[in-house]
Structure formats: C-alpha cells, structure tokens
Design an enzyme around this catalytic site. Structure first.
Site, PDB file in Angstrom:
ATOM      1  N   MET A  66      65.508  35.740  50.731  1.00 32.60           N
ATOM      2  CA  MET A  66      65.263  34.440  51.795  1.00 32.60           C
ATOM      3  C   MET A  66      66.683  33.959  52.071  1.00 32.60           C
ATOM      4  O   MET A  66      67.703  33.859  51.279  1.00 32.60           O
ATOM      5  CB  MET A  66      64.404  33.311  50.782  1.00 32.60           C
ATOM      6  CG  MET A  66      63.308  33.813  50.133  1.00 32.60           C
ATOM      7  SD  MET A  66      62.301  32.312  49.317  1.00 32.60           S
ATOM      8  CE  MET A  66      60.761  33.291  48.628  1.00 32.60           C
ATOM      9  N   SER A 110      56.996  39.732  41.118  1.00 37.29           N
ATOM     10  CA  SER A 110      57.927  39.425  42.042  1.00 37.29           C
ATOM     11  C   SER A 110      58.868  38.496  41.000  1.00 37.29           C
ATOM     12  O   SER A 110      58.675  37.457  40.464  1.00 37.29           O
ATOM     13  CB  SER A 110      57.448  38.134  43.080  1.00 37.29           C
ATOM     14  OG  SER A 110      58.627  37.338  43.678  1.00 37.29           O
ATOM     15  N   HIS A 132      61.487  42.515  50.049  1.00 33.88           N
ATOM     16  CA  HIS A 132      60.610  41.678  50.979  1.00 33.88           C
ATOM     17  C   HIS A 132      62.037  40.768  51.807  1.00 33.88           C
ATOM     18  O   HIS A 132      62.259  39.904  51.048  1.00 33.88           O
ATOM     19  CB  HIS A 132      59.739  40.868  50.416  1.00 33.88           C
ATOM     20  CG  HIS A 132      58.764  39.882  51.441  1.00 33.88           C
ATOM     21  ND1 HIS A 132      57.961  38.944  50.708  1.00 33.88           N
ATOM     22  CD2 HIS A 132      58.854  39.925  52.638  1.00 33.88           C
ATOM     23  CE1 HIS A 132      57.559  38.312  51.915  1.00 33.88           C
ATOM     24  NE2 HIS A 132      58.043  38.674  52.880  1.00 33.88           N
ATOM     25  N   ASP A 163      50.740  39.476  49.116  1.00 35.63           N
ATOM     26  CA  ASP A 163      51.731  38.560  48.722  1.00 35.63           C
ATOM     27  C   ASP A 163      51.461  37.067  48.864  1.00 35.63           C
ATOM     28  O   ASP A 163      51.344  36.532  49.847  1.00 35.63           O
ATOM     29  CB  ASP A 163      53.131  39.021  49.509  1.00 35.63           C
ATOM     30  CG  ASP A 163      54.361  38.292  48.739  1.00 35.63           C
ATOM     31  OD1 ASP A 163      54.107  37.950  47.596  1.00 35.63           O
ATOM     32  OD2 ASP A 163      55.449  38.629  49.165  1.00 35.63           O
ATOM     33  N   MET A 190      50.853  38.160  53.974  1.00 30.32           N
ATOM     34  CA  MET A 190      51.076  36.909  53.271  1.00 30.32           C
ATOM     35  C   MET A 190      49.828  36.220  52.957  1.00 30.32           C
ATOM     36  O   MET A 190      49.308  35.881  54.105  1.00 30.32           O
ATOM     37  CB  MET A 190      52.191  36.014  54.064  1.00 30.32           C
ATOM     38  CG  MET A 190      53.434  36.823  54.135  1.00 30.32           C
ATOM     39  SD  MET A 190      54.373  37.410  52.456  1.00 30.32           S
ATOM     40  CE  MET A 190      54.395  35.798  51.756  1.00 30.32           C
ATOM     41  N   MET A 229      62.879  37.947  54.012  1.00 33.79           N
ATOM     42  CA  MET A 229      62.423  36.855  54.586  1.00 33.79           C
ATOM     43  C   MET A 229      63.597  36.233  55.148  1.00 33.79           C
ATOM     44  O   MET A 229      64.246  35.119  55.085  1.00 33.79           O
ATOM     45  CB  MET A 229      61.614  35.645  53.798  1.00 33.79           C
ATOM     46  CG  MET A 229      60.300  36.303  53.380  1.00 33.79           C
ATOM     47  SD  MET A 229      59.704  35.494  51.843  1.00 33.79           S
ATOM     48  CE  MET A 229      60.529  36.524  50.642  1.00 33.79           C
ATOM     49  N   HIS A 275      58.894  43.629  42.885  1.00 34.51           N
ATOM     50  CA  HIS A 275      59.052  42.871  44.264  1.00 34.51           C
ATOM     51  C   HIS A 275      60.274  42.033  44.303  1.00 34.51           C
ATOM     52  O   HIS A 275      60.411  41.013  43.458  1.00 34.51           O
ATOM     53  CB  HIS A 275      57.671  42.321  44.445  1.00 34.51           C
ATOM     54  CG  HIS A 275      57.528  41.912  46.014  1.00 34.51           C
ATOM     55  ND1 HIS A 275      57.370  42.287  47.111  1.00 34.51           N
ATOM     56  CD2 HIS A 275      57.769  40.317  46.114  1.00 34.51           C
ATOM     57  CE1 HIS A 275      57.291  41.541  47.959  1.00 34.51           C
ATOM     58  NE2 HIS A 275      57.259  40.340  47.620  1.00 34.51           N
ATOM     59  N   ASP A 331      62.367  39.198  46.334  1.00 35.25           N
ATOM     60  CA  ASP A 331      62.184  38.426  47.747  1.00 35.25           C
ATOM     61  C   ASP A 331      63.511  37.866  48.094  1.00 35.25           C
ATOM     62  O   ASP A 331      64.428  36.875  47.415  1.00 35.25           O
ATOM     63  CB  ASP A 331      61.271  37.218  47.126  1.00 35.25           C
ATOM     64  CG  ASP A 331      59.912  37.614  47.080  1.00 35.25           C
ATOM     65  OD1 ASP A 331      59.441  38.048  48.061  1.00 35.25           O
ATOM     66  OD2 ASP A 331      59.245  37.320  45.928  1.00 35.25           O
TER      67      ASP A 331
HETATM   68  O1  LIG Z   1      57.266  36.289  48.936  1.00 32.57           O
HETATM   69  C1  LIG Z   1      56.897  35.515  48.322  1.00 32.57           C
HETATM   70  C2  LIG Z   1      56.939  34.160  48.758  1.00 32.57           C
HETATM   71  O2  LIG Z   1      57.506  33.922  49.913  1.00 32.57           O
HETATM   72  C3  LIG Z   1      56.535  35.770  46.863  1.00 32.57           C
HETATM   73  O3  LIG Z   1      56.652  37.140  46.833  1.00 32.57           O
HETATM   74  C4  LIG Z   1      55.321  35.224  46.431  1.00 32.57           C
HETATM   75  O4  LIG Z   1      55.088  33.867  46.684  1.00 32.57           O
HETATM   76  C5  LIG Z   1      54.939  35.682  45.021  1.00 32.57           C
HETATM   77  O5  LIG Z   1      54.973  34.578  44.225  1.00 32.57           O
HETATM   78  P1  LIG Z   1      53.157  33.772  43.599  1.00 32.57           P
HETATM   79  O6  LIG Z   1      52.555  35.091  43.014  1.00 32.57           O
HETATM   80  O7  LIG Z   1      53.563  33.050  42.678  1.00 32.57           O
HETATM   81  O8  LIG Z   1      52.644  33.284  44.957  1.00 32.57           O
HETATM   82 FE   LIG Z   2      57.476  38.405  48.592  1.00 29.86          FE
END
Ligand SMILES: O=C(CO)[C@H](O)[C@H](O)COP(=O)(O)O
Ligand SMILES: [Fe+2]
Length: 227
Positions: A41, A12, A70, A176, A141, A72, A37, A39
């Site tokens: 947000m 990520s 992804h 994730d 998640m 969010m 990946h 993210d």
């Molecule tokens: O969607 C996510 C957070 O909402 C990230 O993809 C996820 O947290 C990855 O980070 P880590 O491996 O450090 O937990």
């Molecule tokens: Fe993610």
C-alpha cells in the site's frame, strides 16, 4: 506454478507481527497456508502505507509456496521490474490504478510473473472483459482496500459473472477482504478458488502459538469445502 482450481488459502501478512515477518511466514506455511498474500500500500491509491519492493525481496527466502503480491499503488508500471526482482510469483494491479491496465498486465507477464487484476467493490465485472486472455488471476475485493479486519461486502453476483466470463480459461478467482468461516462458503459456491484471509488466520495466534494459525486455516478450509 501450475494452474489448479482446488481451494487455496492465502493468509495476508497484513495481520502478522510487522517486527517478525520471516517467522510469521514460516509459521503460516508450516500450519497449512497454500499461498502467502502480501499487501503493498502506498498511502496514495489507498489511505494506508505498508512496505515496498525491498521488504518483499526480504520475505522471498521465507516463502516456500507462492508469493502473491497485491499492489494497492498508483502508478504501477514503474515498479513492475522491482517486484519481479523481489521474487513475486503473482503480481496483481488494480484496474482502477491507471488508464492502461492492458499494458500493465502485458508488462507483468513480460517480466516473468503471473498477472493479476483486482477490482474494487464499486467496479463491475465487465471492467475485465477484454483482459481475460492477459490475466492469470482476478482478485475480487470484498472490502474497500486499505485495511485488514473490515466487514465483508457481498460480491457473490460479481463472482458468478466472472466465473461465467472466464469459461474454461486458466484464470483464478481470488477473494480479498473479510473472508472467514462464515463467508468462505458463499464465495466458493459462487466460483472462487483463492481465499485471502488476514484477521481470520492471525486472530488469537502468534509465532509462539502457531497452532492457532493452523486451527484458523483449517476452519476456513472446512467451511469452504461445505460449499
Ligand atoms: O488487501 C487487503 C486490504 O486492502 C487485505 O488483503 C485484506 O483486507 C485481508 O484482510 P482481512 O482478511 O482481515 O479482511
Ligand atoms: Fe490484499
């Protein structure tokens, strides 16, 4: 992008240097990442804000593997075409992001992308029971979304239920949040095949020391293979 159930490590870039995404993406791919990946947000669906479609489009030329986006964000539907135009291969929306996830998944596929659906830790596996033929990936998640570096929440029972519900359909199970060499075997043993890892990949490395990314990816992959 063809379907296969081998283990895929998807770093990520939430944990990358935000001033240097192009180089960071090239470094993780050179060091063995299978997918990238991304993210997104919105500061509304989750209490953090990252980047939008213009930035994702700028990442695209650097990603030679699979760009796994992804979302969010809420709402999702008004932005689907923008992420198709940005070049997302997989576009994942949260089942909690609105009342019409069925329509959203149809629209994502209709725009030419693989459709993913994500489940927060508090959402049961049954939430996707009627979506299995509309989805290419279920993202479980294992943290509450919004931030990298959080502690892994054990969702192995949910992963097992999903694997059973999926049967022989070509649907990936992606995990994730908090994935590292100690948690990877648990989720793979339960049925996951895509492992997102942010802090566990980027920790200790940089574009000037990319071999650390490679070592971190290898450690996760090796641990996953013991499952
Ligand atoms: O969607 C996510 C957070 O909402 C990230 O993809 C996820 O947290 C990855 O980070 P880590 O491996 O450090 O937990
Ligand atoms: Fe993610």
């Amino acid at each position: 992008m063809s379907f296969d159930r081998s283990i895929k490590i998807a770093p990520s870039i939430l944990s990358a240097d935000f001033a240097n995404f192009g180089q960071e993406i090239r470094a993780i791919e050179a060091e063995g990442a299978d997918w990238v990946h991304v993210d997104v947000m919105d500061g509304h669906f989750v209490p953090n804000l990252t980047f939008g479609p213009a930035a994702v489009k700028a990442f695209r030329p650097h990603v030679k593997t699979v760009m796994d986006v992804h979302l969010m964000i809420a709402p999702v539907d008004p932005y689907i075409d923008a992420y198709a135009d940005a070049g997302a291969d997989v576009l994942t929306a949260h089942v909690e992001a609105g009342p019409h996830i069925h329509r959203t998944l149809q629209a994502i596929r209709g725009a030419g992308m693989k459709a993913g659906v994500a489940l927060n830790p508090g959402t049961p596996a049954e939430a996707v029971a009627h979506l299995l033929d509309l989805t290419d990936l279920i993202c479980v998640m294992t943290v509450n979304p919004g931030f990298g570096g959080q502690k892994f929440i054990d969702m192995t029972a949910k992963i097992r239920s999903l694997r059973e519900m999926i049967g022989d359909r070509p649907v990936h199970i992606e995990i994730d949040g908090g994935v590292d060499p100690s948690t990877a075997p648990l989720v793979v043993e339960a049925g996951a095949d895509v492992l997102v890892a942010g802090s566990a990949v980027f920790r200790g490395g940089s574009v000037d020391a990319p071999q650390v990314y490679g070592e971190n990816i290898r450690k996760i992959r090796e641990a996953a293979s013991t499952a």
